[in-house]
Design an enzyme around this catalytic site. Structure first.
Site, PDB file in Angstrom:
ATOM      1  N   GLY A 135      -0.644   3.090   8.237  1.00 50.48           N
ATOM      2  CA  GLY A 135      -0.847   1.721   7.630  1.00 50.48           C
ATOM      3  C   GLY A 135      -0.911   0.373   8.770  1.00 50.48           C
ATOM      4  N   GLY A 182      -3.579  -0.650  10.072  1.00 50.15           N
ATOM      5  CA  GLY A 182      -4.843  -1.549   9.831  1.00 50.15           C
ATOM      6  C   GLY A 182      -4.662  -2.820   9.086  1.00 50.15           C
ATOM      7  N   SER A 215       5.656   3.985 -15.510  1.00 52.29           N
ATOM      8  CA  SER A 215       5.309   5.372 -15.859  1.00 52.29           C
ATOM      9  C   SER A 215       5.927   6.297 -14.835  1.00 52.29           C
ATOM     10  CB  SER A 215       4.244   5.430 -16.080  1.00 52.29           C
ATOM     11  OG  SER A 215       3.334   5.327 -14.869  1.00 52.29           O
ATOM     12  N   TYR A 241      17.183  -3.723   1.530  1.00 47.13           N
ATOM     13  CA  TYR A 241      17.796  -3.299   0.326  1.00 47.13           C
ATOM     14  C   TYR A 241      17.952  -1.835   0.490  1.00 47.13           C
ATOM     15  CZ  TYR A 241      12.568  -3.270  -1.171  1.00 47.13           C
ATOM     16  OH  TYR A 241      11.428  -2.923  -1.140  1.00 47.13           O
ATOM     17  N   PRO A 279      11.704 -11.141   4.546  1.00 48.59           N
ATOM     18  CA  PRO A 279      10.386 -11.537   4.144  1.00 48.59           C
ATOM     19  C   PRO A 279       9.299 -12.197   5.293  1.00 48.59           C
ATOM     20  CG  PRO A 279      12.100 -13.231   3.698  1.00 48.59           C
ATOM     21  CD  PRO A 279      12.813 -12.006   4.307  1.00 48.59           C
TER      22      PRO A 279
END
Ligand code: HXC
Ligand code: NAP
Length: 282
Positions: free
Chosen positions: A16, A18, A107, A149, A192
């Site tokens: 990840g 990029g 789902s 978390y 954050p």
């Protein structure tokens, strides 16, 4: 405190790498002398990011496409990265998938999608790196990006919470098991830090300002603050840190956890009345 050669010639593979925080960390590592592999699904985006990063920061960035949910693709990607640089020093497991949703709406595919990227993807990449380090008798470092978390769980992001908690368990397990091979681990739990990827999926429109109230410092994180922490943790200066998870969140999760944090809403006058009532009770 960061010397320009802090990460000189270290080869760092960032999943990840990029976008978002992965890219911010990569750019800082380039400034400090590292060579990079950035790996994720979108090949064109990766190539463009690699070009821009090299032009702005110097050094070398090798873009390699991979879906970390596919163990064969992960193997091929590590093969290519290892062959290109003649080895790797660091694996930074940063790729993630996440979105906010009531859990009962998910789902099975939605659950698999997040667990597949975060937990299985991190595990496959860690295995691919670890096996190579052990076979070659080389030291290695794994840095995992988790979330605050991991200890508490979190409503509305249950798959991510479960997956990141698993990644922390992996971090701690391997810190002990692979230390004899000179392979060490660490994790970072960011609060954050605004990125397009996270904010699009997790921040309801118009609520960013209100969310600041959760943070004692009343501001979000700056990308360079996270990047500097990561650079330190990957440097030889942090060589004795093994299996630890460092929280970087302006105190956000402690505020959420503290039973009386909500009393910050009281005014000076409220506090005078509280003190008077307490004295009366005596
Ligand atoms: C409910 C959803 C959903 C949503 C997708 N799905 N989004 N269900 N609510 N918002 C369901 C889909 O309907 C589908 O199930 C299944 O999930 C897979 O969706 P796809 O779109 O086919 O998956 P895919 O293309 O593989 O994309 C994976 C993804 C996507 C996770 C869904 O968001 C992604 O690519 N994310 C990568 C980047 C990312 O998430 N960055 C944020 C990291 S931030 P059905 O049954 O319909 O087929 C982070 C921060 C943590 O982790 C802490 C912040 C402070
Ligand atoms: P981001 O930009 O969306 O980063 C996620 C990256 O993961 C993207 O580059 C994405 O690239 C890659 N990725 C997703 N699925 C993949 C897959 N199947 N295979 C390979 N790569 C995949 O979000 P971010 O905010 O920078 O997040 C980076 C890390 O920080 C994540 O681990 C996240 O959980 C963590 N974090 C972020 C925050 C925050 O506030 N931003 C807070 C806590 C933790 P492709 O789409 O090209 O595959």
């Amino acid at each position: 405190m960061f010397l320009p050669d802090l990460l000189k010639d270290k080869v760092i593979l960032i999943t990840g790498g990029g976008t978002g925080l992965g890219r911010a960390m990569g750019e800082r590592f380039l400034d400090l002398g590292a060579k990079l592999v950035i790996a994720s699904r979108r090949e064109e985006l990766l190539k463009q990011a690699a070009d821009e990063m090299e032009r702005a920061h110097g050094g070398e960035v090798l873009p390699l496409p991979v879906d970390v949910r596919d163990p064969d693709a992960v193997e091929r990607m590590f093969e290519a990265a290892w062959a290109h640089y003649g080895g790797l020093d660091v694996l930074l497991n940063n790729a993630a998938g996440n979105f906010a949703s009531p859990t009962e709406r998910l789902s099975p595919r939605a659950v698999d999608s997040v667990l597949g990227i975060v937990l299985h993807g991190t595990f496959y990449c860690t295995l691919a790196a670890g096996k190579r380090w052990i076979a070659a008798g080389r030291p290695g470092r794994v840095l995992n990006i988790v979330a605050t978390y991991v200890e508490s769980g979190s409503a509305y992001v249950a798959p991510s919470a479960a997956a990141k908690a698993g990644v922390l368990a992996l971090t701690r397990s391997l810190a002990v098991e692979w230390a004899r091979h000179n392979i060490t681990t660490a994790a970072i739990a960011p609060g954050p830090f605004p990125t397009e990827g996270a904010w699009q999926r997790l921040m309801p429109p118009g609520m960013a300002e209100a969310a600041l109230n959760r943070i004692p410092l009343k501001r979000v994180g700056r990308h360079e603050e996270l990047a500097n922490l990561a650079a330190y943790l990957l440097s030889d200066m942090a060589g004795y840190i093994n299996g630890e998870c460092v929280v970087i969140d302006g105190g956000e999760w402690l505020k959420g956890a503290g039973q009386f944090s909500w009393l910050e809403a009281l005014s000076d006058e409220d506090w005078m009345q509280m003190a008077a009532r307490a004295k009366q009770a005596k």
